[in-house]
Scaffold this motif. Sequence first.
Motif, PDB file in Angstrom:
ATOM      1  N   VAL A   1      47.499  52.854  32.266  1.00  9.11           N
ATOM      2  CA  VAL A   1      48.469  51.826  32.671  1.00  9.11           C
ATOM      3  C   VAL A   1      49.388  52.407  33.749  1.00  9.11           C
ATOM      4  CG1 VAL A   1      50.517  50.548  31.885  1.00  9.11           C
ATOM      5  CG2 VAL A   1      48.417  50.511  30.526  1.00  9.11           C
TER       6      VAL A   1
ATOM      7  N   GLU B   1      47.459  53.111  37.127  1.00  7.81           N
ATOM      8  CA  GLU B   1      47.132  51.887  37.861  1.00  7.81           C
ATOM      9  C   GLU B   1      48.379  51.146  38.350  1.00  7.81           C
ATOM     10  OE1 GLU B   1      44.287  51.324  38.940  1.00  7.81           O
ATOM     11  OE2 GLU B   1      43.160  52.699  37.671  1.00  7.81           O
TER      12      GLU B   1
ATOM     13  N   LEU C   1      50.795  49.767  36.466  1.00 10.35           N
ATOM     14  CA  LEU C   1      51.070  48.593  35.628  1.00 10.35           C
ATOM     15  C   LEU C   1      52.257  48.783  34.686  1.00 10.35           C
ATOM     16  CD1 LEU C   1      47.424  47.627  34.654  1.00 10.35           C
ATOM     17  CD2 LEU C   1      48.972  46.300  36.087  1.00 10.35           C
TER      18      LEU C   1
ATOM     19  N   TYR D   1      53.945  45.898  32.606  1.00  5.59           N
ATOM     20  CA  TYR D   1      53.812  45.931  31.148  1.00  5.59           C
ATOM     21  C   TYR D   1      55.149  45.637  30.484  1.00  5.59           C
ATOM     22  CZ  TYR D   1      53.068  47.785  26.451  1.00  5.59           C
ATOM     23  OH  TYR D   1      53.016  47.938  25.091  1.00  5.59           O
TER      24      TYR D   1
ATOM     25  N   VAL E   1      50.543  40.816  31.086  1.00  4.77           N
ATOM     26  CA  VAL E   1      49.999  42.159  31.302  1.00  4.77           C
ATOM     27  C   VAL E   1      50.066  42.958  30.005  1.00  4.77           C
ATOM     28  CG1 VAL E   1      50.333  44.338  32.548  1.00  4.77           C
ATOM     29  CG2 VAL E   1      50.553  42.162  33.758  1.00  4.77           C
TER      30      VAL E   1
ATOM     31  N   VAL F   1      46.849  45.109  27.302  1.00  4.32           N
ATOM     32  CA  VAL F   1      47.062  46.537  27.040  1.00  4.32           C
ATOM     33  C   VAL F   1      47.202  46.763  25.535  1.00  4.32           C
ATOM     34  CG1 VAL F   1      48.618  48.492  27.394  1.00  4.32           C
ATOM     35  CG2 VAL F   1      48.064  46.974  29.309  1.00  4.32           C
TER      36      VAL F   1
ATOM     37  N   SER G   1      42.764  37.738  30.351  1.00  2.00           N
ATOM     38  CA  SER G   1      43.673  38.618  31.096  1.00  2.00           C
ATOM     39  C   SER G   1      44.027  38.025  32.450  1.00  2.00           C
ATOM     40  CB  SER G   1      43.050  39.998  31.264  1.00  2.00           C
ATOM     41  OG  SER G   1      41.934  39.929  32.124  1.00  2.00           O
TER      42      SER G   1
ATOM     43  N   LYS H   1      44.959  45.551  39.910  1.00  4.48           N
ATOM     44  CA  LYS H   1      45.434  46.586  38.998  1.00  4.48           C
ATOM     45  C   LYS H   1      44.996  46.309  37.565  1.00  4.48           C
ATOM     46  CE  LYS H   1      49.426  47.822  41.776  1.00  4.48           C
ATOM     47  NZ  LYS H   1      50.865  48.035  41.813  1.00  4.48           N
ATOM     48  N   VAL H   2      45.120  45.066  37.156  1.00  2.00           N
ATOM     49  CA  VAL H   2      44.682  44.696  35.802  1.00  2.00           C
ATOM     50  C   VAL H   2      43.168  44.857  35.693  1.00  2.00           C
ATOM     51  CG1 VAL H   2      44.527  42.824  34.116  1.00  2.00           C
ATOM     52  CG2 VAL H   2      46.629  43.162  35.410  1.00  2.00           C
ATOM     53  N   ARG H   3      42.455  44.449  36.717  1.00  2.00           N
ATOM     54  CA  ARG H   3      40.994  44.571  36.714  1.00  2.00           C
ATOM     55  C   ARG H   3      40.576  46.046  36.605  1.00  2.00           C
ATOM     56  NH1 ARG H   3      39.963  41.031  40.073  1.00  2.00           N
ATOM     57  NH2 ARG H   3      40.253  42.196  41.981  1.00  2.00           N
TER      58      ARG H   3
END
Length: 153
Positions: A8, A11, A13, A17, A23, A27, A52, A57-59
């Motif tokens: 996390v 990336e 995130l 988060y 997001v 996680v 999601s 970034k999430v990918r």
Amino acid sequence: MKCIWRCVQKEGLATFYKDDDEVRRPVRRAEALPLGPMDKVDDVWLDVIAESPAGAKVRAFMDYVTTTWVEGRQFGPEVWNLFGNPGHQTNNDVEGWNHKINKLVRKSHPNVFEVVKLFQREQSKSPSNGSEQTGQPHPGRESTGILTPACSH
């Protein structure tokens, strides 16, 4: 799981988060995968992917969890899944032992001879001969002998 949080952070995130439920949810669900039945891991993770949020970034995070943990050959669910495991589900006992050893060593980089002497002293103090803690993996699981990977994406 520390490896999930490291990914996390890698990336980018971490801020999302903290501020965005969309997001945070995937996680947290990734962190909870070890607690569900092993035969449901694929289905649960496919649901997480479907729900999601979009974004590179999430990918990248989702790809990391998929390739390393859900489909991973070294770290597949049979290695990390805790559902139905009657033994320890945390490493608190190991962390406590590590803390004790670090306090006894009193330096950050002892040489191998100092470490061996320390282990011998500790073993001589132990009432156990180690037979009740075999270090064997959970029945039905193979030990990989490999440490967990860092986020690879």
